[in-house]
Write an enzyme that holds these catalytic residues in place. Structure first.
Site, PDB file in Angstrom:
ATOM      1  N   GLY B 260       0.403 -15.086  13.845  1.00  0.00           N
ATOM      2  CA  GLY B 260      -0.989 -14.696  14.068  1.00  0.00           C
ATOM      3  C   GLY B 260      -1.162 -13.720  15.211  1.00  0.00           C
ATOM      4  O   GLY B 260      -1.978 -12.830  15.151  1.00  0.00           O
ATOM      5  N   GLY B 488       4.677 -20.536  13.655  1.00  0.00           N
ATOM      6  CA  GLY B 488       5.980 -19.885  13.526  1.00  0.00           C
ATOM      7  C   GLY B 488       6.781 -19.978  14.806  1.00  0.00           C
ATOM      8  O   GLY B 488       7.929 -19.545  14.875  1.00  0.00           O
ATOM      9  N   THR B 489       6.155 -20.564  15.829  1.00  0.00           N
ATOM     10  CA  THR B 489       6.785 -20.586  17.146  1.00  0.00           C
ATOM     11  C   THR B 489       7.771 -21.726  17.320  1.00  0.00           C
ATOM     12  O   THR B 489       8.633 -21.668  18.194  1.00  0.00           O
ATOM     13  CB  THR B 489       5.692 -20.740  18.218  1.00  0.00           C
ATOM     14  OG1 THR B 489       4.890 -21.863  17.860  1.00  0.00           O
ATOM     15  CG2 THR B 489       4.809 -19.512  18.276  1.00  0.00           C
ATOM     16  N   GLY B 727       4.884 -18.063  24.987  1.00  0.00           N
ATOM     17  CA  GLY B 727       4.553 -17.284  23.789  1.00  0.00           C
ATOM     18  C   GLY B 727       4.153 -15.856  24.073  1.00  0.00           C
ATOM     19  O   GLY B 727       4.320 -14.976  23.230  1.00  0.00           O
ATOM     20  N   GLU B 728       3.588 -15.604  25.247  1.00  0.00           N
ATOM     21  CA  GLU B 728       2.991 -14.294  25.476  1.00  0.00           C
ATOM     22  C   GLU B 728       3.652 -13.478  26.565  1.00  0.00           C
ATOM     23  O   GLU B 728       3.687 -12.244  26.530  1.00  0.00           O
ATOM     24  CB  GLU B 728       1.490 -14.493  25.773  1.00  0.00           C
ATOM     25  CG  GLU B 728       0.811 -14.974  24.513  1.00  0.00           C
ATOM     26  CD  GLU B 728      -0.535 -15.625  24.733  1.00  0.00           C
ATOM     27  OE1 GLU B 728      -1.524 -14.909  24.649  1.00  0.00           O
ATOM     28  OE2 GLU B 728      -0.583 -16.849  24.966  1.00  0.00           O
TER      29      GLU B 728
END
Ligand code: FAD
Ligand code: SF4
Lengths: 333, 771
Positions: B260, B488-489, B727-728
């Site tokens: 996403g 998906g992580t 994640g970022e």
């Protein structure tokens, strides 16, 4: 996509008959041959191509790659790009074609794409591919949205006030430098067309791209016996793979010591058709291998360039591409 | 959404205070940190994992929208007469006939405030103006193309120059002062060495492989929405309001998501259109977006324009820092890209100001994209730092090390765990930074020039409230569930790891159920907070289930532990045993003997805000990223050849999935640095490169050697395990490190992303002679 009829002829004669019913073999053709489908089906989904009849030519005997008595090579129109690129004779005598093919698209696409289909692939101009916008190539007379619009990828050579679309093919640039001929069978029989006479400049009729007429089937492409011992294809683009050329160059040449005895220069990504540069060849012919000469050849090749609002950088990029391709071609054994 | 806003958003969901957790992190077993493959991998590689558009039901219908071909104006007339007569057409929906759809006012976050088809106004190119539903997808598509819409087209603005005149600072619509200390203007004026530059980042479009889709089912009473959502709970909260239903009448299911990147955090208008059509037809409706729609209808990273002013002493002390930025937003929604996210605390300085302003454009509503705010903001800040280092003739790593601080000077609190210095040191070591020669174009490898650049990365760390449930089952398996989702992580996998760690039950005996709003409320997968948010609840649920198990063990006749003190028992390696005694018994034997199907526990945890200890600290993740580019001036070619990322992201639960997050972000950063930009045609507002051939993202061939290293230091404030989020942050330093490297190789400073061949052609480097 619109509803269409689908037929699968097994002989070239049947295909010609079916194709001959078309009103034109150019944009807005109501009958289309389909080979790999990687250009045509895409454009049908976008409603840019709206044939009423699709003629699947995959059953026709046109997939062979064979040497000719004179030492050339005949590549069947249905030979897949992947097979041509890996063919031993191509790798040995026409490496520039292999390099060009392998620089294009992706492995999956090359497994589907055919030699004949590649000859006829269409421009990637975003306005051509979106029916919302005016486009002279798609709808003759509607106007050209790319002029003054998003034209970074488009042509700087051979453009007209009605169309500046670039021919996106890599294969056809190599074929141009190799002086390939195209064998066509149509309602009026067989003919052979030198590749340099095959493509039309856009002029005021950008919807007409080739000399093909309704019913004409491309059956093969013939490469003359190898004339150069050195060749190279260089493709420049923003990313490392899977992108059309911003500028590319195909060089075929033969040296005698340091002297250029024979040279053919073609460029991609910059012309409205695969772009043979007689100007560059003229500068190079008979001269010795020198940076200065390469630069003059590049200047000559781009002398008539007419960039649009976003693609002025291509003039310099194409020059550098040509110079580097010449350096590499003359350096390779 | 800015990180801070995200924290507000997750706080608003905060449930009751934590029940029985926050115990000191016990030393975790081998399973924590292990490089385990994803447990859902086989389902994905065999095609068994069902994504939203994979759901098929009897009587399915297909919805295809009609999109505006102007960027501003009014719909004069919608003529659907021809379309309605076409084969298979069931319905043409538009503003004249849609059922009431509402704006949400009671919590949750929507993407576009305006419900679809609210009126006849067009705000951006591509806006849905009608939708055709037919028996087949092809029929719907053909009919959608046959709907004629007449418009009264009005003036619009998609300009990339964000210089619009705005009210003064503090006035409505004017710049907002987000952060201030000292006297930055005076300090800047007096500074010996100054950088004063403006940086811009373009619109970037989220391009997950899986495009958005909704399959809406109406059963006469309730909606079930199969979605590609990063937040099933929020999706339910919002859609219940949009559809005017009580929450329990809307179930949202999102078992697998093809990523996403922020674009799927909040519902988009297709969800409501599909639901309304399903209700009207009383049949299931499938609405799948195509790639073109991805560029107009479901958000983007907004364009930013950022002026940075850095003032330093000749020795390199940072005496002033001003960060004034603008970003574009849509006509209907105020989306502030928090470019100043890391500015107030990344480096030590006494005088600082950050201001932010919005500029309206006729574009779809922007939405968070991986590292919203911080990523474009750090491009500007870290580029300016590089320029400052050059002016100071200081090494860019050394300068950053000298400006490091262990106190958040904005909040005047210590960082819970900040190891930026170690990131820089370890990264420099791994990269071989000491071999760098600072002169432009001075490093070579064969025929190409090398450029080396560095930038720091930062991203907030937080966690919200959540719930989970765990069942120890009599077949020896454990089930854990929560209304969160795996985008998906690796959420499925790390949840199994934590349950395995706490129970000793092997991973392959653990079933993880996610992706339904009917499950105990779990976190949105956003802001890099999902893992840190859910794990305390999972642990709490394991404890609650274990407590039930022990009660069974001590009260069941025939149980070897019958009559024992439950508090003396523990669950180890999947067995119940008595402290100090031998002869452990597999937990399922206890349950079977008692004829109990499962021991179920519900777990809850409050967010960071509910933890009084957390108030004394500033919680952030940090990183340092080193980039090498190869520059071939003869053909103006730049390629990234090597990247080293060192991340201080708290404890790492799974090396493999974590590395995948950082490496993937690096690739995305290469796209941001060198390739990506959504271009709006100024003549009509159409995002004209709305396809994968004209909006280019990196391919595998563009992917360099990527070295990912985690410091793996648990954050004492982030609860169980000391997890932050990863994640970022992996994206945050890449673009500025690339432009720094490009400068090092070419001497050309690119302040407007992406770096293009056009920018570099001016360069005639030393090797042009050799071509
Ligand atoms: C994503 C993508 C990326 C691409 N990247 C590149 C790239 O980087 N470089 C590049 O050069 N190309 C690229 N291509 C284009 C690709 O090379 C062409 O689509 C392909 O070569 C077309 O061959 P085909 O057999 O699939 O043609 P089709 O789609 O089957 O046909 C194309 C046209 O040729 C006509 N035709 C086909 N065969 C004959 C015949 N024997 N006689 C008469 N008419 C015929 C058809 O009627 C149709 O009009 C890309 C394509 C895609 C989809
Ligand atoms: S350049 Fe040619 S193809 Fe593109 S819009 Fe203009 S006419 Fe059409």
């Amino acid at each position: 996509m619109e509803t269409f009829q689908f037929s699968r002829p097994t002989t070239i004669g049947q295909a010609i008959q079916l194709g001959a019913k078309a009103s034109t073999a150019q944009q807005v053709a109501d009958v289309r041959f389909v080979a790999g489908g990687t250009t045509l089906v895409d454009l049908m989904k976008l409603n840019v191509e709206r044939p009423r009849q699709l003629v699947d030519i995959n059953l026709l005997p046109m997939e062979k790659i064979e040497t000719t008595a004179e030492g050339g090579l005949v590549i069947g129109a249905l030979a897949r790009n992947a097979d041509v690129a890996r063919h031993p004779v191509v790798l040995r005598d026409y490496a520039v074609l292999s390099e060009a093919l392998l620089s294009g698209a992706s492995p999956q696409l090359r497994n589907m794409a055919t030699t004949g289909g590649n000859l006829l692939q269409r421009t990637r101009c975003v306005y051509f591919r979106d029916t919302v916008h005016a486009c002279n190539k798609r709808e003759p007379g509607s106007g050209c949205s790319a002029i003054g619009g998003h034209n970074r990828m488009l042509a700087i050579l051979g453009t007209s006030k009605d169309c500046i679309a670039s021919n996106p093919s890599d294969q056809n640039v190599a074929l141009t430098a190799l002086e390939a001929t195209i064998q066509v069978e149509g309602p009026r029989g067989k003919r052979t067309i030198p590749i340099n006479d095959f493509y039309l400049l856009p002029g005021s009729t950008p919807h007409r791209e080739t000399v093909l007429e309704p019913g004409d089937v491309i059956v093969s492409v013939t490469l003359p016996p190898p004339r150069g011992v050195k060749s190279h294809y260089l493709k420049l683009r923003d990313r490392a793979a899977y992108e059309f050329a911003l500028a590319s160059a195909a060089i075929v040449l033969r040296l005698n010591g340091k002297k250029i005895e024979h040279v053919r220069v073609a460029m991609g990504g910059v012309g409205t058709r695969p772009w043979r540069s007689l100007e560059a060849e003229h500068v190079l012919q008979g001269r010795t291998v020198e940076m200065e000469t390469f630069r003059r050849a590049a200047e000559a090749a781009l002398k008539d360039a007419r960039p649009a609002s976003e693609n002025g950088f291509k003039v310099e990029l194409a020059k550098r591409c040509l110079v580097r391709a010449l350096v590499t071609a003359t350096a390779t054994a | 959404m800015m990180f801070r806003e995200f924290v507000e958003f997750i706080k608003s969901d905060e449930g009751p205070a934590p029940s029985a957790q926050q115990r000191e992190a016990a030393s975790p077993s081998k399973v924590i940190g292990a490089a385990l493959p994803r447990i859902d991998g086989p389902l994905k590689t065999t095609g068994k994992a069902l994504y939203a558009s994979d759901y098929n039901f009897p009587n399915m219908t297909y919805c295809v929208p009609v999109r505006a071909t102007i960027a501003s104006g009014k719909i004069l007339r919608i003529d659907s007469s021809a379309a309605a007569k076409m084969p298979g057409v069931l319905l043409v929906l538009h503003h004249g006939n849609i059922m009431p759809l509402y704006r949400n006012a009671s919590g949750g976050r929507n993407s576009e405030n305006r419900p679809p088809f609210e009126d006849d106004t067009i705000y951006y190119w591509g806006q849905y103006v009608a939708a055709v539903v037919a028996e087949t997808f092809e029929q719907a598509q053909a009919a959608a193309a046959a709907v004629r819409v007449d418009y009264d087209s009005q003036r619009f603005n998609v300009s990339t120059v964000l210089e619009d005149s705005l009210p003064a600072e503090g006035q409505p619509g004017g710049p907002r002062l987000l952060s201030h200390r000292g006297d930055p203007d005076a300090a800047f004026a007096a500074a010996a060495v100054k950088v004063d530059e403006t940086y811009t980042t373009p619109v970037e479009t989220h391009n997950p492989m899986e495009m958005h889709a909704t399959v809406a089912v109406w059963d006469g009473e309730k909606y079930t929405l199969y979605e590609s959502s990063q937040g099933v709970m929020n999706h339910q909260t919002v859609m219940a309001q949009v559809l005017g239903e009580p929450k329990e009448n809307v179930e949202v299911i999102s078992r697998f998501i093809g990523s996403g990147f922020g674009g799927k955090l909040f519902p988009w208008t297709h969800s409501a259109i599909a639901a309304a059509a399903a209700r009207k037809l009383n049949r299931p409706v499938k609405f799948t977006l195509n790639r073109k729609m991805m560029f107009a209808n479901v958000g983007h990273r907004p364009r930013t324009q950022q002026r940075l002013r850095l003032g330093a002493t000749a020795e390199g002390k940072l005496v002033a820092l001003r960060h004034d930025y603008r970003n574009h937003t849509s006509l209907g929604d105020d989306i502030r890209e928090n470019c100043g996210e890391a500015t107030p605390f990344l480096y030590s300085t006494a005088n600082l100001a950050v201001t932010s302003a919005l500029v309206r454009r006729n574009v779809g509503t922007p939405t968070p994209m991986r590292g919203p705010g911080a990523v474009p903001g750090l491009f500007a800040l870290e580029s300016a730092m590089d320029e400052l280092a050059i002016k100071l003739k200081k090494d860019p790593v050394a300068l950053r090390l000298s400006l490091d601080t262990l106190e958040d000077e904005e909040k005047k609190k210590p960082f819970s765990s900040r190891h930026l210095k170690e990131c820089l040191q370890v990264g420099a070591e791994k990269f071989g930074w000491s071999r760098r020669t600072p002169e432009v174009g001075s490093m070579r490898k064969g025929d190409v020039i090398l450029g080396w650049g560095v930038a720091c990365a930062s991203w907030g760390a937080s966690r919200g409230a959540s719930e989970a449930s765990v069942s120890l089952r009599s077949d020896g398996t454990v089930r854990v569930s929560s209304g969160t989702q795996d985008i998906g992580t690796g959420t499925y996998t790390v949840m199994a790891q934590v349950v395995s760690d706490k129970t000793g039950v092997p991973i392959d005996k653990i079933e993880v159920i996610l992706g339904s709003s009917n499950l105990p409320p779990g976190p949105t997968s956003g802001g890099s907070t999902a893992t840190a948010t859910i794990m305390p609840s999972v642990v709490d649920a394991v404890n609650a289930a274990t407590k039930i198990l022990m009660t069974v063990a001590t009260t069941t006749k025939g149980s070897p532990f019958n009559g024992k003190d439950a508090s003396k028992l523990m669950l180890m390696d999947g067995c119940v045993c008595e402290k100090g005694a031998s002869s452990p018994v597999p937990f399922q034997e206890i349950l079977k003997a008692a004829n109990v199907g499962s021991a179920d526990g519900r777990g809850r945890s409050g967010g960071l805000g509910a933890d009084p200890k957390a108030r004394d600290y500033s919680t952030h993740s940090f990183g340092a990223q080193f980039v090498e580019i190869e520059w071939d001036p003869g053909i103006a070619r730049v390629r990234v050849s090597r990247v080293v990322s060192v991340i201080d992201g708290g404890r790492i639960l799974n090396k493999r999935t974590a590395t995948n997050q950082i490496a993937g972000a690096v690739v995305m950063g290469i796209g941001m640095g060198l390739l990506e930009e959504t271009i709006y045609d100024p003549r009509n507002g159409h995002p004209i490169n709305d396809n994968y051939a004209d909006y280019i993202v990196p391919t595998i061939a563009d992917t360099p050697d990527i070295d990912v290293h985690f410091l793996d230091i648990p954050d004492p404030i982030m609860g169980e395990y000391g997890i932050r989020g990863i994640g970022e942050i992996g994206l945050a330093g890449i673009a500025p490190a690339i432009t720094a490297a490009v400068y090092h190789a070419t001497g050309i400073r690119v302040r407007d992303l992406p770096v293009r061949i056009e920018d570099l052609l001016a360069h005639t480097g030393p090797s042009t002679k050799r071509a």
